[in-house]
Motif scaffolding. Structure first.
Motif, PDB file in Angstrom:
ATOM      1  N   ASP A 139       0.832  -1.201   0.000  1.00 22.17           N
ATOM      2  CA  ASP A 139       0.000   0.000   0.000  1.00 22.17           C
ATOM      3  C   ASP A 139       0.872   1.259   0.000  1.00 22.17           C
ATOM      4  N   VAL A 140       0.513   2.207  -0.867  1.00 19.13           N
ATOM      5  CA  VAL A 140       1.281   3.443  -1.002  1.00 19.13           C
ATOM      6  C   VAL A 140       0.588   4.611  -0.311  1.00 19.13           C
ATOM      7  N   HIS A 141      -0.725   4.716  -0.462  1.00 17.58           N
ATOM      8  CA  HIS A 141      -1.536   5.737   0.230  1.00 17.58           C
ATOM      9  C   HIS A 141      -0.997   7.157   0.064  1.00 17.58           C
ATOM     10  N   GLY A 142      -0.597   7.506  -1.151  1.00 19.59           N
ATOM     11  CA  GLY A 142      -0.240   8.889  -1.422  1.00 19.59           C
ATOM     12  C   GLY A 142       1.157   9.291  -1.044  1.00 19.59           C
ATOM     13  N   TYR A 143       1.977   8.376  -0.544  1.00 22.56           N
ATOM     14  CA  TYR A 143       3.346   8.717  -0.132  1.00 22.56           C
ATOM     15  C   TYR A 143       4.283   8.557  -1.333  1.00 22.56           C
ATOM     16  N   LEU A 144       4.219   9.528  -2.210  1.00 20.74           N
ATOM     17  CA  LEU A 144       4.951   9.466  -3.468  1.00 20.74           C
ATOM     18  C   LEU A 144       6.462   9.448  -3.258  1.00 20.74           C
ATOM     19  N   ASP A 145       6.987  10.305  -2.403  1.00 22.99           N
ATOM     20  CA  ASP A 145       8.434  10.364  -2.195  1.00 22.99           C
ATOM     21  C   ASP A 145       8.963   9.037  -1.654  1.00 22.99           C
TER      22      ASP A 145
ATOM     23  N   LEU B  44      -0.175  -3.642  -5.393  1.00 28.33           N
ATOM     24  CA  LEU B  44      -1.288  -4.375  -4.786  1.00 28.33           C
ATOM     25  C   LEU B  44      -2.456  -3.484  -4.385  1.00 28.33           C
ATOM     26  N   GLY B  45      -2.475  -2.238  -4.861  1.00 30.09           N
ATOM     27  CA  GLY B  45      -3.632  -1.380  -4.622  1.00 30.09           C
ATOM     28  C   GLY B  45      -3.444  -0.390  -3.494  1.00 30.09           C
ATOM     29  N   ASP B  46      -4.459   0.457  -3.306  1.00 32.87           N
ATOM     30  CA  ASP B  46      -4.469   1.554  -2.324  1.00 32.87           C
ATOM     31  C   ASP B  46      -3.376   2.585  -2.655  1.00 32.87           C
TER      32      ASP B  46
END
Length: 387
Positions: A124-130, A158-160
């Motif tokens: 899950d990444v949830h907007g943490y681009l850096d 895997l999404g999010d």
């Protein structure tokens, strides 16, 4: 017009270099060709010119040309006959013995990769681009400029992608771009649908439309805000992002790994094969029914199916239905699976200790959500993973 030139080869007589005049094609050729005059045979050992030179009479338009032979028909440049197709009458004639033999060079076959490249998965990444960019660079999947650098490697998200973090749309844009760059390099970058993609789609499509939540009424808009929806993401959301998210598959098998977002057996309610599950999910999204989409979102938010004593059996049920030898999922942060508690403020002493993926359920499940939203770690892992 550039005229021909004569060159003197080492130990050879003069050889005429082909010129533009030799290749000149008149707009309309003579309808009845005039046979070229016979040429004397060259003495043994004499160099053979590349192109046989024709006398000026073969080129009526050339300086010094003689009149057409009796009985021939000519056409002016301004009056072509109806239906007549010009031919390359003035191209030099190459006889079989006139060609220069060059050494035969065997073609060198380009080195083809032996099968697909290495397989990687991203939690899950949830907007943490850096954090995502740093993790991809660490694995050598992108270069310092953020471009695909892994050749034929295979990369699965895997999404999010959105919510909670500062730049969810930037994450989606990156994944979409890497998909094109990886494909051009012979690899690929693909993504699965998470429950937050369903949530963002619902918030955009249905906003404050009431839905039956099973415990009264709810709205996608309220649920999206409650689960970390970012106004900046909604403001930047475009049709291309919506179309991309709505076409994501829910479950896939790669090598011996069953890839999904949520650690739930709810996938079994949507089909008895991977293709059936994905087709059912896409059909639900295409019908655009708020209650049906909400039910799909609610079921994909379930978690911990593989955590407790019944976990191995739940994993086996999914694997026996869809194939593969091990489930790989995101959704539930590893600190939750381990019973640890993290905070959102990022204090070092409260940071969950996540060094890598969590292998559990008798080795049948791999958790990939490192808890980046609670100051954990954004995980990018090469498979297979032993443990």
């Amino acid at each position: 017009m550039v005229e021909g030139s004569m060159t003197q080869g080492a130990g050879q007589g003069p050889v005429r270099t082909a010129t533009l005049r030799d290749f000149r094609v008149p707009p309309y050729a003579q309808q009845t060709p005039v046979p070229p005059p016979e040429e004397p045979s060259a003495p043994p050992g004499a160099p053979v010119p590349l192109f046989r030179q024709e006398p000026p009479s073969a080129h009526p338009e050339a300086p010094g040309a003689s009149a057409p032979a009796p009985g021939t028909t000519t056409y002016s440049d301004d009056e072509p006959p109806e239906g007549y197709t010009p031919t390359a009458r003035d191209l030099p004639v190459i006889q079989r013995g006139d060609t220069v033999r060059l050494p035969t060079v065997e073609p060198v076959a380009s080195a083809a990769p032996d099968g697909p490249g290495p397989l990687y998965v991203v939690g899950d990444v949830h907007g943490y681009l850096d954090e995502l960019l740093a993790a991809l660079r660490e694995q050598g999947l992108i270069d310092e400029s953020g471009n695909w650098a892994a050749g034929t490697a295979r990369l699965w998200f895997l999404g999010d992608f959105t919510d909670r973090g500062p730049d969810g749309i930037g994450v989606i844009d990156l994944v979409m771009r890497l998909s094109a760059e990886a494909a051009a390099a012979g690899g690929y970058c693909k993504a699965l649908m998470g429950n937050h993609e369903l949530l963002l789609l619902g918030a955009k499509r249905f906003a404050d439309t009431p839905v039956n939540s099973g415990a009264g009424t709810a709205t996608f808009q309220a649920a999206w805000l409650l689960n970390g929806g970012q106004k900046a993401d909604m403001d930047r959301l475009q049709d291309v992002h919506l179309q991309w998210m709505s076409r994501l598959d829910a479950i896939e098998q790669e090598d011996d790994h069953l890839l999904m977002h949520s650690d739930t057996t709810a996938y079994l309610e949507y089909g008895d094969s991977i293709e059936a599950v994905n087709d059912t999910v896409h059909a639900i999204l295409n019908r655009n029914d708020a209650d049906e989409c909400w039910d799909l979102f609610r079921k994909f938010t379930r978690r911990f199916a593989f955590r407790d004593e019944a976990g191995p059996q739940a994993a086996r049920e999914l694997l026996s239905t869809y194939g593969g030898g091990r489930v790989v999922h995101g959704h539930s942060p590893i600190p939750y699976l381990l019973g640890e508690v993290g905070t959102e403020d990022g204090e070092e002493d409260a940071r969950p200790v996540v060094e890598g993926p969590h292998v559990y359920a008798d080795g049948l499940a791999i958790a990939m959500d490192g808890g980046v939203t609670m100051a954990g770690k954004l995980l990018v892992q090469q498979l297979p993973l032993h443990g």
